[in-house]
Design an enzyme around this catalytic site. Structure first.
Site, mmCIF file in Angstrom:
data_model
loop_
_atom_site.group_PDB
_atom_site.id
_atom_site.type_symbol
_atom_site.label_atom_id
_atom_site.label_comp_id
_atom_site.label_asym_id
_atom_site.label_seq_id
_atom_site.Cartn_x
_atom_site.Cartn_y
_atom_site.Cartn_z
ATOM 1 N N ASP A 16 -11.742 5.279 -8.269
ATOM 2 C CA ASP A 16 -11.052 5.076 -6.996
ATOM 3 C C ASP A 16 -11.735 5.876 -5.889
ATOM 4 O O ASP A 16 -11.885 7.097 -5.993
ATOM 5 C CB ASP A 16 -9.591 5.532 -7.097
ATOM 6 C CG ASP A 16 -8.761 4.634 -7.988
ATOM 7 O OD1 ASP A 16 -9.103 3.443 -8.106
ATOM 8 O OD2 ASP A 16 -7.767 5.123 -8.564
ATOM 9 N N GLY A 44 -5.770 -0.717 -15.779
ATOM 10 C CA GLY A 44 -5.671 -0.376 -17.194
ATOM 11 C C GLY A 44 -5.564 1.112 -17.422
ATOM 12 O O GLY A 44 -4.678 1.587 -18.145
ATOM 13 N N ASN A 187 3.973 -8.561 -9.000
ATOM 14 C CA ASN A 187 4.658 -8.146 -7.781
ATOM 15 C C ASN A 187 5.003 -9.408 -6.987
ATOM 16 O O ASN A 187 4.765 -10.533 -7.442
ATOM 17 C CB ASN A 187 3.819 -7.146 -6.978
ATOM 18 C CG ASN A 187 2.492 -7.715 -6.498
ATOM 19 O OD1 ASN A 187 2.316 -8.935 -6.381
ATOM 20 N ND2 ASN A 187 1.545 -6.836 -6.213
ATOM 21 N N THR A 224 8.306 -6.926 -9.553
ATOM 22 C CA THR A 224 8.504 -5.684 -8.796
ATOM 23 C C THR A 224 8.586 -6.018 -7.315
ATOM 24 O O THR A 224 7.819 -6.838 -6.801
ATOM 25 C CB THR A 224 7.369 -4.689 -9.068
ATOM 26 O OG1 THR A 224 6.099 -5.293 -8.768
ATOM 27 C CG2 THR A 224 7.378 -4.254 -10.525
ATOM 28 N N ARG A 228 12.488 -2.314 -2.679
ATOM 29 C CA ARG A 228 13.746 -2.945 -3.091
ATOM 30 C C ARG A 228 14.021 -2.768 -4.582
ATOM 31 O O ARG A 228 15.146 -3.007 -5.031
ATOM 32 C CB ARG A 228 13.724 -4.434 -2.741
ATOM 33 C CG ARG A 228 13.728 -4.723 -1.242
ATOM 34 C CD ARG A 228 13.234 -6.123 -0.949
ATOM 35 N NE ARG A 228 13.879 -7.134 -1.787
ATOM 36 C CZ ARG A 228 13.319 -8.325 -2.045
ATOM 37 N NH1 ARG A 228 12.115 -8.622 -1.593
ATOM 38 N NH2 ARG A 228 13.970 -9.187 -2.795
ATOM 39 N N ASP A 257 1.363 0.253 -11.334
ATOM 40 C CA ASP A 257 0.857 0.705 -12.631
ATOM 41 C C ASP A 257 1.836 1.668 -13.299
ATOM 42 O O ASP A 257 2.017 1.633 -14.524
ATOM 43 C CB ASP A 257 -0.499 1.380 -12.456
ATOM 44 C CG ASP A 257 -1.546 0.422 -11.914
ATOM 45 O OD1 ASP A 257 -1.424 -0.796 -12.166
ATOM 46 O OD2 ASP A 257 -2.480 0.891 -11.238
ATOM 47 N N GLY A 292 -2.462 9.421 -4.230
ATOM 48 C CA GLY A 292 -3.317 9.117 -5.361
ATOM 49 C C GLY A 292 -2.678 8.135 -6.321
ATOM 50 O O GLY A 292 -1.566 7.638 -6.101
#
Length: 313
Positions: A16, A44, A187, A224, A228, A257, A292
């Site tokens: 990242d 993952g 999502n 997800t 909400r 995740d 993060g």
């Protein structure tokens, strides 16, 4: 109920590179970021980290490059208690990289360069399952080839495992993957794409879309919903919603995740579905209060406090 279920994650590892912005640039414009962070993520790796923090025995099947990030990856897996025995280190191939922009409101935009993740194939997955104890849960995403995910799910189901797919980045699912998937965790954006591309369903009612998709694919769906919370469409039961606690979000990167890793752990531990969703909502809501991805996940007493607040002990 077991407090230490075996969870095998077949999925991605991404370095990242996160830029925190005052505002996003227009096309052709350069802007200064207000902060930068580098970490080890990918759907993952993040989901594996969350499940391991909760107490699962996590095996991670993934590919990384032999490059400047290799030792950092191995240290990262060790820090989270992830079994890296099935992590393939590839020569001449770069590790996957995620370039992340985070807005002042905490929302994120992500560009992925998959690198070594594209080399996770069915044969690597098959070897990993042949050498491992049977999993209670197999968890995967779409940052690696669908054929590899399908192989992991097929092997898992042969061992009696529950299979869970977080379908991100959103893409139409191949029939062989649909056939071996028990749970979908999209999502809102991913739900709409899947509902449209795989069932021709459209609309703004997330629960209705989830129910239509679950019936069309023969897969139970938990969607997800950000701030909400989440909603569930379990075939043969009434749909349900779980509200999220009110928190101040600073960075939503990795929240999905955290949800997926928690949900996988909770089902493997034997929790009823509604309780698994409640726990996953609480853990993911906590993650957005810190910056993060995996580094934002609570640990130790702090994580146990969240679990106890959801009556899970």
């Amino acid at each position: 109920m077991t407090k230490s279920p075996r969870v095998t994650v077949v999925g991605s590892s991404m370095v990242d590179l996160v830029s925190y912005l005052e505002r996003c640039p227009a096309p052709g414009e350069t802007v200064f970021g207000k902060n930068f962070a580098q970490g080890f993520g990918g759907k993952g790796a993040n989901q594996a980290a969350m499940a391991a923090l909760l107490g699962a025995q996590v095996r991670f099947v993934t590919c990384i490059g032999r490059d400047a990030f290799t030792q950092g990856w191995l240290d990262h897996f060790a820090d989270f208690g992830i079994d890296a025995g099935d992590v393939a280190i590839l020569d001449g191939i770069p590790s996957g990289v995620a370039s992340v922009w985070v807005s002042p409101e905490g929302e994120n935009m992500i560009v992925l360069c998959a690198g070594a993740n594209t080399h996770l194939d069915s044969s690597r997955v098959a070897r990993a399952f042949a050498a491992a104890a049977p999993a209670h849960v197999v968890l995967s995403q779409l940052e690696v080839p669908q054929s590899a995910v399908a192989e992991g799910f097929r092997r898992g189901k042969e061992q009696g495992a529950i299979t869970i797919l977080n379908p991100g980045p959103a893409a139409a699912l191949e029939p062989e993957l649909v056939a071996v998937t028990d749970w979908l965790l999209p999502n809102e954006t991913e739900l709409r794409l899947l509902a449209s591309s795989m069932g021709g369903f459209t609309g703004d009612d997330d629960i209705a879309l989830a129910k239509q998709l679950a019936d069309a694919l023969g897969i139970d769906v938990i969607v997800t919903l950000g701030a909400r919370g989440a909603a569930g469409a379990v075939r043969g039961s009434a749909a349900f919603e779980v509200a999220a606690p009110v928190v101040t979000a600073v960075d939503t990167t990795g929240a999905g995740d955290a949800f997926a890793g928690t949900f996988a752990y909770a089902l493997g531990a034997g929790l009823p579905v509604i309780d698994a969703v409640r726990l996953a909502v609480a853990v993911s809501a906590d993650s957005v209060t810190k910056f993060g991805t995996a580094v934002s996940f609570s640990r130790g007493d702090e994580l146990q406090s969240i679990c106890k607040s959801e009556a899970f002990s």
